[in-house]
Design a protein around this motif. Sequence first.
Motif, PDB file in Angstrom:
ATOM      1  N   GLU A 122     -17.756 -10.099  -1.270  1.00 35.89           N
ATOM      2  CA  GLU A 122     -18.555  -8.940  -0.847  1.00 35.89           C
ATOM      3  C   GLU A 122     -18.403  -7.850  -1.900  1.00 35.89           C
ATOM      4  OE1 GLU A 122     -19.037  -5.852   2.934  1.00 35.89           O
ATOM      5  OE2 GLU A 122     -17.625  -7.529   3.030  1.00 35.89           O
ATOM      6  N   PHE A 123     -19.496  -7.448  -2.507  1.00 34.98           N
ATOM      7  CA  PHE A 123     -19.456  -6.508  -3.624  1.00 34.98           C
ATOM      8  C   PHE A 123     -18.881  -5.165  -3.179  1.00 34.98           C
ATOM      9  CE2 PHE A 123     -21.452  -3.297  -6.393  1.00 34.98           C
ATOM     10  CZ  PHE A 123     -21.030  -3.768  -7.625  1.00 34.98           C
ATOM     11  N   ASN A 124     -17.933  -4.659  -3.977  1.00 35.98           N
ATOM     12  CA  ASN A 124     -17.321  -3.359  -3.674  1.00 35.98           C
ATOM     13  C   ASN A 124     -17.279  -2.428  -4.883  1.00 35.98           C
ATOM     14  OD1 ASN A 124     -15.313  -4.403  -5.286  1.00 35.98           O
ATOM     15  ND2 ASN A 124     -13.749  -4.494  -3.687  1.00 35.98           N
ATOM     16  N   GLY A 125     -17.999  -2.780  -5.945  1.00 35.59           N
ATOM     17  CA  GLY A 125     -18.010  -1.936  -7.138  1.00 35.59           C
ATOM     18  C   GLY A 125     -16.708  -2.048  -7.909  1.00 35.59           C
ATOM     19  N   PHE A 126     -16.157  -0.895  -8.280  1.00 37.36           N
ATOM     20  CA  PHE A 126     -14.923  -0.867  -9.074  1.00 37.36           C
ATOM     21  C   PHE A 126     -13.709  -0.494  -8.220  1.00 37.36           C
ATOM     22  CE2 PHE A 126     -18.354  -0.186 -12.086  1.00 37.36           C
ATOM     23  CZ  PHE A 126     -18.014  -1.053 -13.109  1.00 37.36           C
ATOM     24  N   LYS A 127     -13.769  -0.842  -6.957  1.00 42.42           N
ATOM     25  CA  LYS A 127     -12.675  -0.485  -6.051  1.00 42.42           C
ATOM     26  C   LYS A 127     -11.360  -1.132  -6.467  1.00 42.42           C
ATOM     27  CE  LYS A 127     -11.275  -0.866  -1.209  1.00 42.42           C
ATOM     28  NZ  LYS A 127     -11.661  -1.355   0.142  1.00 42.42           N
ATOM     29  N   ASN A 128     -11.397  -2.401  -6.847  1.00 43.49           N
ATOM     30  CA  ASN A 128     -10.165  -3.088  -7.252  1.00 43.49           C
ATOM     31  C   ASN A 128      -9.548  -2.457  -8.497  1.00 43.49           C
ATOM     32  OD1 ASN A 128     -10.290  -5.006  -5.177  1.00 43.49           O
ATOM     33  ND2 ASN A 128     -11.670  -6.326  -6.371  1.00 43.49           N
ATOM     34  N   PHE A 129     -10.378  -2.039  -9.440  1.00 40.10           N
ATOM     35  CA  PHE A 129      -9.878  -1.412 -10.664  1.00 40.10           C
ATOM     36  C   PHE A 129      -9.247  -0.054 -10.358  1.00 40.10           C
ATOM     37  CE2 PHE A 129     -13.098  -4.388 -12.062  1.00 40.10           C
ATOM     38  CZ  PHE A 129     -12.528  -4.969 -13.177  1.00 40.10           C
ATOM     39  N   VAL A 130      -9.879   0.707  -9.465  1.00 39.00           N
ATOM     40  CA  VAL A 130      -9.335   2.020  -9.088  1.00 39.00           C
ATOM     41  C   VAL A 130      -8.007   1.848  -8.359  1.00 39.00           C
ATOM     42  CG1 VAL A 130      -9.753   4.091  -7.717  1.00 39.00           C
ATOM     43  CG2 VAL A 130     -11.624   3.067  -9.014  1.00 39.00           C
ATOM     44  N   ASN A 131      -7.925   0.865  -7.457  1.00 33.39           N
ATOM     45  CA  ASN A 131      -6.681   0.647  -6.710  1.00 33.39           C
ATOM     46  C   ASN A 131      -5.533   0.256  -7.637  1.00 33.39           C
ATOM     47  OD1 ASN A 131      -8.006   1.203  -4.337  1.00 33.39           O
ATOM     48  ND2 ASN A 131      -8.358  -0.956  -3.796  1.00 33.39           N
ATOM     49  N   ALA A 132      -5.831  -0.436  -8.725  1.00 29.47           N
ATOM     50  CA  ALA A 132      -4.769  -0.843  -9.644  1.00 29.47           C
ATOM     51  C   ALA A 132      -4.069   0.352 -10.274  1.00 29.47           C
ATOM     52  CB  ALA A 132      -5.350  -1.746 -10.728  1.00 29.47           C
ATOM     53  N   PHE A 133      -4.806   1.441 -10.497  1.00 32.43           N
ATOM     54  CA  PHE A 133      -4.222   2.629 -11.153  1.00 32.43           C
ATOM     55  C   PHE A 133      -3.805   3.713 -10.166  1.00 32.43           C
ATOM     56  CE2 PHE A 133      -6.872   0.757 -14.521  1.00 32.43           C
ATOM     57  CZ  PHE A 133      -5.971   0.728 -15.561  1.00 32.43           C
ATOM     58  N   THR A 134      -4.349   3.714  -8.955  1.00 29.92           N
ATOM     59  CA  THR A 134      -4.080   4.817  -8.019  1.00 29.92           C
ATOM     60  C   THR A 134      -3.274   4.401  -6.793  1.00 29.92           C
ATOM     61  OG1 THR A 134      -6.222   4.436  -6.927  1.00 29.92           O
ATOM     62  CG2 THR A 134      -6.181   6.032  -8.742  1.00 29.92           C
ATOM     63  N   VAL A 135      -3.460   3.176  -6.324  1.00 32.39           N
ATOM     64  CA  VAL A 135      -2.815   2.746  -5.080  1.00 32.39           C
ATOM     65  C   VAL A 135      -1.602   1.857  -5.357  1.00 32.39           C
ATOM     66  CG1 VAL A 135      -3.147   1.506  -2.905  1.00 32.39           C
ATOM     67  CG2 VAL A 135      -5.007   2.904  -3.842  1.00 32.39           C
ATOM     68  N   ASP A 136      -1.761   0.918  -6.255  1.00 34.03           N
ATOM     69  CA  ASP A 136      -0.688  -0.039  -6.550  1.00 34.03           C
ATOM     70  C   ASP A 136       0.452   0.672  -7.274  1.00 34.03           C
ATOM     71  OD1 ASP A 136       0.903  -2.207  -7.164  1.00 34.03           O
ATOM     72  OD2 ASP A 136      -0.773  -3.498  -7.706  1.00 34.03           O
ATOM     73  N   THR A 137       1.642   0.584  -6.711  1.00 34.10           N
ATOM     74  CA  THR A 137       2.812   1.241  -7.306  1.00 34.10           C
ATOM     75  C   THR A 137       3.620   0.317  -8.207  1.00 34.10           C
ATOM     76  OG1 THR A 137       4.136   0.690  -5.353  1.00 34.10           O
ATOM     77  CG2 THR A 137       3.006   2.827  -5.357  1.00 34.10           C
ATOM     78  N   GLU A 138       3.226  -0.947  -8.318  1.00 33.10           N
ATOM     79  CA  GLU A 138       3.990  -1.898  -9.121  1.00 33.10           C
ATOM     80  C   GLU A 138       3.308  -2.241 -10.448  1.00 33.10           C
ATOM     81  OE1 GLU A 138       5.560  -5.360  -7.099  1.00 33.10           O
ATOM     82  OE2 GLU A 138       5.116  -4.454  -5.149  1.00 33.10           O
ATOM     83  N   PHE A 139       1.996  -2.158 -10.500  1.00 35.81           N
ATOM     84  CA  PHE A 139       1.281  -2.653 -11.676  1.00 35.81           C
ATOM     85  C   PHE A 139       1.589  -1.832 -12.923  1.00 35.81           C
ATOM     86  CE2 PHE A 139      -2.657  -2.543 -14.313  1.00 35.81           C
ATOM     87  CZ  PHE A 139      -2.563  -3.834 -14.803  1.00 35.81           C
ATOM     88  N   LEU A 140       1.465  -0.517 -12.856  1.00 40.82           N
ATOM     89  CA  LEU A 140       1.672   0.321 -14.043  1.00 40.82           C
ATOM     90  C   LEU A 140       3.099   0.236 -14.581  1.00 40.82           C
ATOM     91  CD1 LEU A 140      -0.478   3.497 -13.226  1.00 40.82           C
ATOM     92  CD2 LEU A 140      -0.988   1.609 -14.784  1.00 40.82           C
ATOM     93  N   PRO A 141       4.142   0.288 -13.725  1.00 40.51           N
ATOM     94  CA  PRO A 141       5.499   0.114 -14.279  1.00 40.51           C
ATOM     95  C   PRO A 141       5.695  -1.240 -14.956  1.00 40.51           C
ATOM     96  CG  PRO A 141       5.610   1.070 -12.088  1.00 40.51           C
ATOM     97  CD  PRO A 141       4.190   0.680 -12.301  1.00 40.51           C
ATOM     98  N   LYS A 142       5.164  -2.297 -14.354  1.00 37.61           N
ATOM     99  CA  LYS A 142       5.282  -3.614 -14.977  1.00 37.61           C
ATOM    100  C   LYS A 142       4.517  -3.668 -16.296  1.00 37.61           C
ATOM    101  CE  LYS A 142       5.961  -6.230 -10.700  1.00 37.61           C
ATOM    102  NZ  LYS A 142       7.309  -6.735 -11.052  1.00 37.61           N
TER     103      LYS A 142
END
Length: 362
Positions: A122-142
């Motif tokens: 189901e198309f959601n635009g760039f929601k997954n990309f935004v969540n990677a930088f704003t919601v996910d607390t593990e991705f950026l440190p890794k």
Amino acid sequence: DTPEPAVELNKQTESVPEAPVQRVSAHNTAAAAALNAANEEVDIRRKGGEKAQIKIKITKIPYEKKKGLYGYGFIALWFIGTLWLFIIPVLTSLWYSLCDTQLLAKADALEKGMTSAGIYTEFNGFKNFVNAFTVDTEFLPKLGSSLGEILPNTLVIMIFSLFIAVILNQKFRGRTLARAIFFLPVLIATGPVISVINGDMTSQGISDASLFMTDLVIELMEFIGIYNLNQTFTDVIKNITSDVLNLVWNSGIQILIFLSALQTIPPSAKEAASIEGATAWEFFWKITFPYISPMILSNLVYTVIDAFVSTDNQVMEYVLKQSGNWEYGYAAALAWIYFAIVGACLGLICVIINRFVYYEND
């Protein structure tokens, strides 16, 4: 009385009857030629009156174009494989990164309008990309930790590979065996093998064990008195040298490339340098290093890519973890972010290093 035998011989010759001539019919020139070769009289006749004219089909495709078609035929299998096994999965991954994905059974899939069980998007635009930088607390440190580890590891692998290649380029007994030993890990380095060697032996009932771990460098640092002099410096040295085999394991291709580059240096350059009185140190920096600088760039790019896509990389482990949790859309978004960062790093490396690369044609 001598003429009498000659007269009798002539009479015998005249009395011998002539053999009848065998007449054979032939309806084409090839058969007629064959019968003539057999000393037989040939009666050439045309069947049905006029001789039929055979039309020879002449292709209108030029020879050069025909060779080009052969080339297209040879690469057709490669093109089909690339399209089916690479391009389509890449486009599918890009589509997943822009969607919310859900793995559905057949009953649920039919309710969603699908024909069979599979992944519902189901198309959601760039929601997954935004969540990677704003919601996910593990991705950026890794991501930051991964980038910080790649730089020193790459430098150590490059220096070690060049050092070993220079040694293996010298003439000594057992040189071929030594070359094979350093390149052997590339041939046998499979995922399970390297995991077992690095200590992942849980399947054998052994944990926290490794076949080739060593603390010699740490003991040397303690002997010199620089151990724990700076905690960051100590941690970097420990991480790089704690597994000696990994260093050799990850340097096989680089050693081979450097070795081939060293063997392209013309002997005339060494002769000219020796005539001018150049030392080995000066020859390395003034002759060897410029000649192999294009291969340094190639090895650097290869080493960076190899480090980025290694399964031991923290970001790669995190992406695979998300995929294992059936979060295909979010995992695809993380992979595309990582791919963009890798591409940017490689572009920056090529722009900077290419300024110092010596090309013989210049």
